[in-house]
Design a protein around this motif. Structure first.
Motif, PDB file in Angstrom:
ATOM      1  N   THR A   1      -8.351  -4.804   4.913  1.00 30.11           N
ATOM      2  CA  THR A   1      -7.899  -5.694   5.835  1.00 30.11           C
ATOM      3  C   THR A   1      -7.128  -4.701   7.060  1.00 30.11           C
ATOM      4  N   ILE A   2      -6.164  -3.825   6.386  1.00 27.58           N
ATOM      5  CA  ILE A   2      -5.122  -3.164   7.358  1.00 27.58           C
ATOM      6  C   ILE A   2      -6.171  -2.120   7.786  1.00 27.58           C
TER       7      ILE A   2
ATOM      8  N   PRO B   1      -0.423  -9.099  11.294  1.00 27.15           N
ATOM      9  CA  PRO B   1      -0.831  -8.510  10.220  1.00 27.15           C
ATOM     10  C   PRO B   1      -0.493  -9.204   8.701  1.00 27.15           C
TER      11      PRO B   1
ATOM     12  N   VAL C   1      -2.912 -10.586   5.318  1.00 27.74           N
ATOM     13  CA  VAL C   1      -2.508  -9.542   4.177  1.00 27.74           C
ATOM     14  C   VAL C   1      -2.225 -10.493   3.134  1.00 27.74           C
TER      15      VAL C   1
ATOM     16  N   PHE D   1      -5.816  -3.677  11.333  1.00 21.16           N
ATOM     17  CA  PHE D   1      -4.468  -3.368  11.706  1.00 21.16           C
ATOM     18  C   PHE D   1      -4.379  -1.843  11.419  1.00 21.16           C
TER      19      PHE D   1
END
Length: 154
Positions: free
Chosen positions: A108-109, A61, A65, A113
């Motif tokens: 994104t997370i 991740p 990021v 993720f």
């Protein structure tokens, strides 16, 4: 549609596009490496402290990021040479870039993720990223710290 409205919209879109393209500026290789290392360190510290993860568990991740954060910084114009004449210019562009980076980070997370969607991790990463980046950027950009915040002297 009225032809005058089309001309006005075309001119407005051209002006916005020209301004956006002017903002985009890439960092030097050394500055990019320093900032990537800085964000990677904050990400690793946040993951270790708040989630108890090892560095190897955070690499997957970490890369996207940091990529999103660097793209947001490029888009904000923080690397433009003409803004380094004032520390306040750097802070304004850095704040704008941090807002874009925060949105990109959360997306994104959140999308890719979900194991990292933890209030403690998000707070720790964003809080320290903001302060570390605003400490390091003026140091590596060659900013004049004695400029009085961009005010003119008579």
């Amino acid at each position: 549609m009225n032809p005058h409205i089309n001309e006005y919209l075309s001119a407005a879109f051209s002006a916005v596009a020209e301004k956006a393209v002017k903002q985009i500026s890439f960092p030097t290789a050394l500055r990019a490496l320093i900032e990537i290392a800085m964000f990677a360190g904050v990400f690793a510290a946040a993951g270790y402290i708040s989630l108890g993860l090892s560095l190897s568990a955070m690499l997957a991740p970490m890369v996207p990021v940091i990529f999103v954060i660097m793209v947001a910084s490029v888009a904000s114009g923080v690397y433009r040479r003409d803004i380094t004449n004032s520390i306040m210019n750097i802070y304004v562009h850095s704040a704008y870039g941090f807002l874009l980076a925060s949105i990109g980070f959360l997306l994104t997370i959140g999308l890719f993720f979900p194991a990292f969607v933890d209030k403690k991790f998000i707070f720790f990463f964003l809080f320290f990223s903001f302060f570390v980046s605003n400490t390091v950027r003026p140091l590596v950009s060659g900013t004049d710290f004695m400029d009085g915040g961009g005010r003119r002297t008579n």
